[in-house]
Scaffold this active site. Structure first.
Site, PDB file in Angstrom:
ATOM      1  N   LYS A 277      59.808  10.850  12.154  1.00 45.23           N
ATOM      2  CA  LYS A 277      58.835  10.753  13.255  1.00 45.23           C
ATOM      3  C   LYS A 277      58.947   9.455  14.041  1.00 45.23           C
ATOM      4  O   LYS A 277      58.704   9.446  15.258  1.00 45.23           O
ATOM      5  CB  LYS A 277      57.413  10.936  12.715  1.00 45.23           C
ATOM      6  CG  LYS A 277      57.204  12.210  11.879  1.00 45.23           C
ATOM      7  CD  LYS A 277      57.612  13.493  12.591  1.00 45.23           C
ATOM      8  CE  LYS A 277      57.742  14.649  11.621  1.00 45.23           C
ATOM      9  NZ  LYS A 277      58.407  15.823  12.176  1.00 45.23           N
TER      10      LYS A 277
ATOM     11  N   GLU B  28      49.244   5.066  14.982  1.00 44.23           N
ATOM     12  CA  GLU B  28      48.949   5.587  16.318  1.00 44.23           C
ATOM     13  C   GLU B  28      47.474   5.410  16.610  1.00 44.23           C
ATOM     14  O   GLU B  28      46.647   5.470  15.692  1.00 44.23           O
ATOM     15  CB  GLU B  28      49.256   7.092  16.384  1.00 44.23           C
ATOM     16  CG  GLU B  28      50.694   7.440  16.668  1.00 44.23           C
ATOM     17  CD  GLU B  28      50.943   8.939  16.735  1.00 44.23           C
ATOM     18  OE1 GLU B  28      52.109   9.319  16.899  1.00 44.23           O
ATOM     19  OE2 GLU B  28      49.993   9.738  16.612  1.00 44.23           O
TER      20      GLU B  28
ATOM     21  N   HIS C 158      45.097  21.969   8.555  1.00 43.22           N
ATOM     22  CA  HIS C 158      46.448  21.925   9.135  1.00 43.22           C
ATOM     23  C   HIS C 158      47.187  23.247   9.032  1.00 43.22           C
ATOM     24  O   HIS C 158      48.400  23.300   9.172  1.00 43.22           O
ATOM     25  CB  HIS C 158      47.267  20.783   8.533  1.00 43.22           C
ATOM     26  CG  HIS C 158      46.592  19.457   8.729  1.00 43.22           C
ATOM     27  ND1 HIS C 158      46.326  18.961   9.974  1.00 43.22           N
ATOM     28  CD2 HIS C 158      46.086  18.569   7.844  1.00 43.22           C
ATOM     29  CE1 HIS C 158      45.707  17.802   9.847  1.00 43.22           C
ATOM     30  NE2 HIS C 158      45.538  17.552   8.568  1.00 43.22           N
TER      31      HIS C 158
ATOM     32  N   ARG D 282      62.729  24.892  14.757  1.00 45.76           N
ATOM     33  CA  ARG D 282      62.855  26.222  14.138  1.00 45.76           C
ATOM     34  C   ARG D 282      62.135  27.240  15.018  1.00 45.76           C
ATOM     35  O   ARG D 282      61.441  26.862  15.962  1.00 45.76           O
ATOM     36  CB  ARG D 282      62.179  26.204  12.761  1.00 45.76           C
ATOM     37  CG  ARG D 282      60.698  25.820  12.876  1.00 45.76           C
ATOM     38  CD  ARG D 282      59.890  26.070  11.626  1.00 45.76           C
ATOM     39  NE  ARG D 282      58.465  25.943  11.890  1.00 45.76           N
ATOM     40  CZ  ARG D 282      57.772  24.805  11.881  1.00 45.76           C
ATOM     41  NH1 ARG D 282      58.366  23.674  11.601  1.00 45.76           N
ATOM     42  NH2 ARG D 282      56.476  24.811  12.173  1.00 45.76           N
TER      43      ARG D 282
HETATM   44  C1  MV4 Z   1      46.709  12.969  15.408  1.00 41.10           C
HETATM   45  C2  MV4 Z   1      45.357  13.255  15.664  1.00 41.10           C
HETATM   46  C3  MV4 Z   1      44.653  12.342  16.432  1.00 41.10           C
HETATM   47  N1  MV4 Z   1      45.256  11.235  16.906  1.00 41.10           N
HETATM   48  N2  MV4 Z   1      47.265  11.842  15.904  1.00 41.10           N
HETATM   49  C4  MV4 Z   1      47.564  16.636  12.485  1.00 41.10           C
HETATM   50  C5  MV4 Z   1      48.856  17.346  12.243  1.00 41.10           C
HETATM   51  C6  MV4 Z   1      49.913  16.419  12.688  1.00 41.10           C
HETATM   52  N3  MV4 Z   1      50.950  17.153  13.349  1.00 41.10           N
HETATM   53  C7  MV4 Z   1      49.256  15.454  13.588  1.00 41.10           C
HETATM   54  N4  MV4 Z   1      47.837  15.651  13.456  1.00 41.10           N
HETATM   55  C8  MV4 Z   1      46.973  14.909  14.162  1.00 41.10           C
HETATM   56  N5  MV4 Z   1      47.486  13.778  14.690  1.00 41.10           N
HETATM   57  C9  MV4 Z   1      46.539  11.009  16.612  1.00 41.10           C
HETATM   58  N6  MV4 Z   1      47.109   9.896  17.077  1.00 41.10           N
HETATM   59  C10 MV4 Z   1      44.816  14.421  15.143  1.00 41.10           C
HETATM   60  C11 MV4 Z   1      45.615  15.254  14.365  1.00 41.10           C
HETATM   61  C12 MV4 Z   1      44.963  16.417  13.852  1.00 41.10           C
HETATM   62  C13 MV4 Z   1      45.322  17.691  14.286  1.00 41.10           C
HETATM   63  C14 MV4 Z   1      46.329  17.888  15.210  1.00 41.10           C
HETATM   64  C15 MV4 Z   1      46.662  19.142  15.629  1.00 41.10           C
HETATM   65  C16 MV4 Z   1      45.982  20.238  15.139  1.00 41.10           C
HETATM   66  C17 MV4 Z   1      44.983  20.076  14.206  1.00 41.10           C
HETATM   67  C18 MV4 Z   1      44.644  18.808  13.758  1.00 41.10           C
HETATM   68  C19 MV4 Z   1      43.626  18.659  12.826  1.00 41.10           C
HETATM   69  C20 MV4 Z   1      43.296  17.400  12.400  1.00 41.10           C
HETATM   70  C21 MV4 Z   1      43.977  16.294  12.902  1.00 41.10           C
END
Ligand code: MV4
Length: 501
Positions: free
Chosen positions: A116, A199, A234, A291
């Site tokens: 990442k 982040e 998630h 994918r």
């Molecule tokens: C985040 C975020 C808020 N701010 N990054 C969760 C899965 C991963 N791919 C990244 N995720 C998140 N990253 C920052 N800087 C909130 C989430 C997140 C989330 C993102 C997408 C879909 C559902 C989620 C549920 C909780 C937190």
């Protein structure tokens, strides 16, 4: 074109790939574990080979076993589906070394996007917006300084993580270092790699992702977006395309940015660029999935492009059959993931024998299933049994069609989350498109006690839609960007509330 393709997967995605192969005149080779001897994908394939015990670590995840079967069966290509070996660069490499085409991106692209911090750096270089943050974190003193500069709340994320694994939200300075140490040791034991980055935390984000396709001749196109904000721990539960989070301007911009992201790694194959979208429709690159994804059918429904066929054609070296100006989003598609799990018992898995199965059909309904009546859903794998998609000219029509399809869907012998979907699709916030990633934790307090008003849900949703559309006029006059409380009271008037259940 390939003569014979091995599908290194199981369940509905294996069936999906077999179908694409058959339409292209390609023979199919299934592999199966002991638990999957009579699975649907085994019955659909032209040839099938056992690969060992039920645990995937001893079957679907063993590279040597898959390659052995490929050699034995005379397969000239392998489709990995999603999960399992689909994003393992060493597998992609091992296939090439064995003289077998891996139907997916080059190992270099998988590696770059799998790390990442590397992915963030490549995106910044390519002018793709990323969430304000850091490189790999070093000294603990620097960490606090960097967090204060970015501003709390912040998130610590593992460079080797992704999809919600190895991340921690930190609200204030006092909690930062202990959180960092905790998530760092988690990352070390989960990934064998404890490199972390930071982040800024995006509040109430929406998850919007863009489908891309790249060929071996340097052409890359996007196929617009999917909204995936409805998740639980998630795990995506409902997806739709288009997204209600973005306007047409942002949509076009996001598509272009996704193409730039894919170009930055010379991407070949089908991929997905994930973005976080904030309340102001600012979007930030999150990660790229190298994918085919579970939710690809909704993109197929709104664009008319068969993504799995495209993957296969790309892997043979053919140029993309469609160019960007010809890609159009038409209508609206929704996908409900049907899981063998109990929504009344915290979504606990509910495997077992399917005694009765009647699946929905009719105009605008697609059900990608991996099961059949009389089969026993194994405990060893993901409990998803099918993906029910509804397509309509408008979002309202897609919602009503999905509710109709969910009503037709009969499963006995195992418990499914179908009642959960019926709850979600009739929820005023869903109906008005007012979603964010907190929707389920904020709104779900168990299912309505009596099945009774589920029978009235078409009327309920019609009332909610009417209220929402009236609200929209109202909303324009007061310029409120999201669903307003008005539709909730209209909803209540129809009887969906505590005590009237
Ligand atoms: C985040 C975020 C808020 N701010 N990054 C969760 C899965 C991963 N791919 C990244 N995720 C998140 N990253 C920052 N800087 C909130 C989430 C997140 C989330 C993102 C997408 C879909 C559902 C989620 C549920 C909780 C937190």
């Amino acid at each position: 074109m390939f003569k014979r393709v091995l599908i290194a997967n199981r369940g509905e995605i294996a069936v999906r790939v077999i179908r694409a192969c058959r339409e292209l005149g390609i023979e199919t080779v299934a592999v199966y574990s002991d638990a999957d001897r009579s699975a649907l994908h085994v019955q659909y394939a032209d040839h099938a080979y056992p690969i060992g015990p039920a645990p995937s670590s001893e079957s679907y995840l063993v590279i040597e076993k898959i390659l052995d079967v490929a050699q034995q069966s005379g397969a000239d290509a392998i489709h990995p589906g999603y999960g399992f070996l689909s994003e393992r660069a060493p597998f992609s490499r091992a296939c090439s070394e064995a003289g077998i085409t891996f139907i997916g991106p080059q190992p270099e692209a998988i590696e770059k996007m799998g790390d990442k911090v590397t992915a963030r750096a490549i995106m910044q270089e390519a002018n793709v917006p990323v969430v304000p943050g850091t490189d790999v974190l070093g000294d603990e003193n620097e960490v606090i300084a960097a967090a204060e500069k970015i501003g709390f709340p912040v998130m610590f994320k593992a460079s080797a993580g992704g999809g919600g694994k190895g991340m921690r939200l930190v609200e204030k300075k006092e909690d930062a270092l202990s959180a960092l140490r905790g998530v760092r040791s988690e990352a070390q034991s989960s990934f064998g790699d404890d490199r972390m980055y930071m982040e800024k935390f995006v509040e109430k984000p929406r998850h919007v992702e863009v489908q891309v396709l790249g060929d071996m001749h340097g052409n890359i196109i996007h196929l617009y977006e999917r909204e995936c904000s409805l998740q639980r721990r998630h795990q995506k539960v409902i997806e739709e395309s288009p997204s209600t989070a973005i306007n047409q301007d942002v949509r076009e911009q996001m598509g272009k940015v996704a193409v730039e992201a894919a170009k930055a790694v010379n991407y070949v194959g089908a991929g997905t660029v994930e973005f976080l979208v904030d309340a102001q429709q600012n979007f930030y690159f999150l990660e790229m999935n190298t994918r085919i994804q579970v939710e690809h059918p909704i993109t197929e429904l709104v664009t008319g492009v068969d993504l799995v066929k495209a993957q296969i054609e790309i892997a043979t070296g053919e140029p993309l059959a469609i160019q960007q100006p010809a890609v159009q989003q038409r209508g609206w598609a929704i996908e409900c993931r049907i899981y063998a799990e109990d929504p009344a018992r915290d979504f606990f898995p509910s495997p077992g024998k399917i005694q009765i199965l009647r699946t929905p059909g009719g105009y605008g309904v697609r059900d990608d299933s991996g099961v059949y009546e009389g089969w026993e859903v194994p405990i060893h794998y993901d409990p998803m049994i099918s993906k029910l998609c509804a397509y309509g000219r408008t979002r309202d029509e897609a919602i009503q069609r999905m509710l109709r399809a969910l009503q037709e869907y009969t499963v006995e012998g195992i418990i499914t989350n179908i009642p959960f979907h019926r709850w979600a699709l009739t929820h005023p916030r869903f109906v008005s498109g007012d979603l964010d990633t907190g929707f389920i934790p904020q709104e779900y307090r168990g299912l309505p006690e009596e099945e009774d008003h589920l029978r009235h849900e078409i009327i309920l949703v019609a009332a909610a839609l009417a209220a929402y559309h009236k609200d929209k006029e109202l909303a324009q006059s007061v310029s409120s960007p999201q669903g307003s409380p008005g539709n909730v009271s209209a909803w209540r008037a129809t009887g969906w509330r505590e005590g009237v259940r």
